[in-house]
Scaffold this active site. Structure first.
Site, PDB file in Angstrom:
ATOM      1  N   HIS A  34     -57.001  35.919 -49.836  1.00 50.27           N
ATOM      2  CA  HIS A  34     -56.584  36.829 -50.845  1.00 50.27           C
ATOM      3  C   HIS A  34     -55.047  36.926 -50.935  1.00 50.27           C
ATOM      4  O   HIS A  34     -54.364  36.180 -50.259  1.00 50.27           O
ATOM      5  CB  HIS A  34     -57.059  38.168 -50.529  1.00 50.27           C
ATOM      6  CG  HIS A  34     -57.001  38.792 -49.211  1.00 50.27           C
ATOM      7  ND1 HIS A  34     -55.942  38.957 -48.801  1.00 50.27           N
ATOM      8  CD2 HIS A  34     -57.792  38.725 -48.174  1.00 50.27           C
ATOM      9  CE1 HIS A  34     -55.921  39.240 -47.344  1.00 50.27           C
ATOM     10  NE2 HIS A  34     -57.269  39.041 -47.041  1.00 50.27           N
ATOM     11  N   GLU A  35     -54.591  37.754 -51.770  1.00 48.05           N
ATOM     12  CA  GLU A  35     -53.080  37.990 -51.764  1.00 48.05           C
ATOM     13  C   GLU A  35     -52.418  38.137 -50.449  1.00 48.05           C
ATOM     14  O   GLU A  35     -51.232  37.609 -50.202  1.00 48.05           O
ATOM     15  CB  GLU A  35     -52.755  39.237 -52.821  1.00 48.05           C
ATOM     16  CG  GLU A  35     -51.501  39.137 -53.548  1.00 48.05           C
ATOM     17  CD  GLU A  35     -51.336  40.318 -54.292  1.00 48.05           C
ATOM     18  OE1 GLU A  35     -50.266  40.954 -54.059  1.00 48.05           O
ATOM     19  OE2 GLU A  35     -52.386  41.140 -54.751  1.00 48.05           O
ATOM     20  N   HIS A  37     -53.163  36.558 -47.886  1.00 49.56           N
ATOM     21  CA  HIS A  37     -52.890  35.106 -47.053  1.00 49.56           C
ATOM     22  C   HIS A  37     -51.828  34.459 -47.932  1.00 49.56           C
ATOM     23  O   HIS A  37     -50.992  33.821 -47.285  1.00 49.56           O
ATOM     24  CB  HIS A  37     -54.091  34.360 -47.039  1.00 49.56           C
ATOM     25  CG  HIS A  37     -55.237  34.929 -46.433  1.00 49.56           C
ATOM     26  ND1 HIS A  37     -56.336  35.597 -47.146  1.00 49.56           N
ATOM     27  CD2 HIS A  37     -55.412  34.890 -45.299  1.00 49.56           C
ATOM     28  CE1 HIS A  37     -57.323  35.903 -46.079  1.00 49.56           C
ATOM     29  NE2 HIS A  37     -56.706  35.338 -45.093  1.00 49.56           N
ATOM     30  N   GLY A 149     -50.972  37.761 -40.114  1.00 51.49           N
ATOM     31  CA  GLY A 149     -50.703  39.140 -40.554  1.00 51.49           C
ATOM     32  C   GLY A 149     -50.785  40.143 -39.464  1.00 51.49           C
ATOM     33  O   GLY A 149     -51.282  40.074 -38.788  1.00 51.49           O
ATOM     34  N   LYS A 151     -51.900  43.010 -40.227  1.00 49.75           N
ATOM     35  CA  LYS A 151     -52.999  43.577 -40.297  1.00 49.75           C
ATOM     36  C   LYS A 151     -54.080  43.483 -39.041  1.00 49.75           C
ATOM     37  O   LYS A 151     -54.543  44.520 -38.531  1.00 49.75           O
ATOM     38  CB  LYS A 151     -53.789  43.478 -41.379  1.00 49.75           C
ATOM     39  CG  LYS A 151     -55.252  43.967 -41.590  1.00 49.75           C
ATOM     40  CD  LYS A 151     -55.861  43.852 -42.946  1.00 49.75           C
ATOM     41  CE  LYS A 151     -57.306  44.539 -42.606  1.00 49.75           C
ATOM     42  NZ  LYS A 151     -58.067  43.501 -42.031  1.00 49.75           N
ATOM     43  N   ASP A 152     -54.094  42.335 -38.558  1.00 52.53           N
ATOM     44  CA  ASP A 152     -54.681  42.018 -37.232  1.00 52.53           C
ATOM     45  C   ASP A 152     -53.679  42.349 -36.224  1.00 52.53           C
ATOM     46  O   ASP A 152     -53.317  41.324 -35.549  1.00 52.53           O
ATOM     47  CB  ASP A 152     -55.736  40.675 -37.165  1.00 52.53           C
ATOM     48  CG  ASP A 152     -56.490  40.489 -38.325  1.00 52.53           C
ATOM     49  OD1 ASP A 152     -57.447  41.288 -38.350  1.00 52.53           O
ATOM     50  OD2 ASP A 152     -56.186  39.946 -39.504  1.00 52.53           O
ATOM     51  N   GLN A 155     -54.722  41.120 -32.558  1.00 52.62           N
ATOM     52  CA  GLN A 155     -54.593  39.709 -32.666  1.00 52.62           C
ATOM     53  C   GLN A 155     -53.295  39.057 -32.640  1.00 52.62           C
ATOM     54  O   GLN A 155     -53.158  38.090 -31.845  1.00 52.62           O
ATOM     55  CB  GLN A 155     -55.452  39.075 -33.978  1.00 52.62           C
ATOM     56  CG  GLN A 155     -55.229  37.751 -34.434  1.00 52.62           C
ATOM     57  CD  GLN A 155     -55.714  37.160 -35.367  1.00 52.62           C
ATOM     58  OE1 GLN A 155     -56.963  36.843 -35.184  1.00 52.62           O
ATOM     59  NE2 GLN A 155     -55.371  36.921 -36.309  1.00 52.62           N
ATOM     60  N   LEU A 186     -55.828  44.783 -47.689  1.00 56.06           N
ATOM     61  CA  LEU A 186     -56.460  43.577 -48.240  1.00 56.06           C
ATOM     62  C   LEU A 186     -57.121  42.945 -47.232  1.00 56.06           C
ATOM     63  O   LEU A 186     -56.611  42.805 -45.977  1.00 56.06           O
ATOM     64  CB  LEU A 186     -55.432  42.593 -48.955  1.00 56.06           C
ATOM     65  CG  LEU A 186     -55.041  43.245 -50.187  1.00 56.06           C
ATOM     66  CD1 LEU A 186     -54.393  41.856 -51.086  1.00 56.06           C
ATOM     67  CD2 LEU A 186     -55.752  44.086 -51.115  1.00 56.06           C
TER      68      LEU A 186
HETATM   69  O1  PAF Z   1     -57.181  36.036 -38.489  1.00 56.93           O
HETATM   70  C1  PAF Z   1     -57.873  34.993 -38.746  1.00 56.93           C
HETATM   71  O2  PAF Z   1     -58.373  34.730 -39.911  1.00 56.93           O
HETATM   72  C2  PAF Z   1     -58.593  34.228 -37.430  1.00 56.93           C
HETATM   73  O3  PAF Z   1     -58.761  35.115 -36.557  1.00 56.93           O
HETATM   74  C3  PAF Z   1     -57.557  33.157 -36.945  1.00 56.93           C
HETATM   75  C4  PAF Z   1     -56.219  33.606 -36.463  1.00 56.93           C
HETATM   76  C5  PAF Z   1     -57.262  32.050 -38.202  1.00 56.93           C
HETATM   77  C6  PAF Z   1     -58.214  32.286 -35.804  1.00 56.93           C
HETATM   78  O4  PAF Z   1     -59.488  31.867 -36.262  1.00 56.93           O
END
Ligand code: PAF
Length: 283
Positions: A34-35, A37, A149, A151-152, A155, A186
């Site tokens: 989506h936008e 990314h 991002g 957003k995560d 992560q 998003l």
């Molecule tokens: O954020 C994501 O889309 C996934 O967790 C990633 C970083 C591509 C790892 O699979």
């Protein structure tokens, strides 16, 4: 933009770009772009000369009862979006290419503390799966920079810690969350929402914004601020997983003295799990 599916082809293309003196940027994704990314790829294209994106739905980061099978695979549309955003090479490996020896014997990368709690509590093993696949992808692409991002948020914190702890020579860039006009972050998972659920979903951003505004105004009663917004989210019909006010780097519970704060939320709307966060720098 070329699409390659094997490590051999990926290495050949990246080696070629590097031997031409190009700086390599990398954006790992799971597709269904989506936008949000697109802004990651645009950022990578600003900071590097040759941008590699990957699309790989990583089984290692999905729990047994999570949405691995129904995760949307939209390769043709994704290729078009990547091309528009300035991507030079797409790496779209199969599961066999990524895990030729299967997954059970795969060496794992785990980042303690930061991976525990928040999403790690309801998704055991998730961040180990993420850290493992991202370190494999980093070794495959060998980028100078990689863009993720915000957003995560958890992560991103886990990946920053992994890169630091394992001395990976890669600059990690976190890009701000892209939102719909009504504030909803998003996400590929928004596509799972019914019309009615989609109308309710922005309550999460409203709750984060309420807490952020109160903290900015000097309110440090995080317990009451949280309780009030838990009521709002549940009254809207969501099942809350967590709503937390944490330190922006260490993700431990925030204190009144902290200047770097993040408010994080995760909640189920029907069967769809949504996450969002707001970062505050009070300096
Ligand atoms: O954020 C994501 O889309 C996934 O967790 C990633 C970083 C591509 C790892 O699979």
């Amino acid at each position: 933009m070329n699409t390659v599916k094997t490590l051999r082809e990926l290495r050949a293309a990246v080696t070629h770009a590097r031997s031409a003196g190009k700086r390599i940027g990398f954006v790992p994704t799971m597709g269904n772009l989506h936008e949000g990314h697109a802004t990651l790829v645009t950022k990578a294209a600003q900071q590097a000369d040759f941008v590699v994106a990957s699309i790989f739905v990583n089984p290692l980061q999905f729990g047994a009862n999570e949405d691995l099978d129904k995760y949307p695979r939209t390769l043709a549309a994704d290729q078009e979006k990547l091309l528009q955003a300035g991507c030079n090479l797409l790496f779209a490996p199969t599961v066999e290419e990524m895990y030729p020896g299967g997954m059970t014997g795969q060496t794992r990368v785990s980042v303690p503390h930061l991976s525990e709690g928040l999403c790690g509590a309801s998704r055991p093993g998730h961040f180990e799966g993420v850290a493992t696949v991202v370190s494999k992808l980093f070794n495959m692409v060998q980028p100078d920079i990689a863009v993720f991002g915000q957003k995560d948020y958890q992560q991103l914190a886990v990946i920053r810690a992994m890169v630091h702890d394992l001395n990976m020579p890669i600059q990690i860039i976190g890009e701000p969350t892209v939102r719909a006009e009504d504030g909803l972050a998003l996400s590929s998972r928004n596509g799972f929402l019914s019309g009615q659920e989609r109308a309710i979903a922005p309550v999460l951003y409203r709750s984060l914004s309420h807490i952020a505004a109160a903290i900015k105004a000097g309110d440090h009663d995080f317990v009451s601020l949280r309780a009030e917004q838990v009521r709002q989210i549940e009254a809207a019909g969501l099942r809350l997983d967590y709503l937390e006010v944490r330190h922006g780097v260490y993700l431990r519970p925030a204190t009144a003295q902290d200047k770097d704060i993040v408010i994080l939320v995760a909640a189920f709307l029907g069967n769809t799990r949504l996450i969002d966060n707001l970062h505050l720098n009070l300096n």
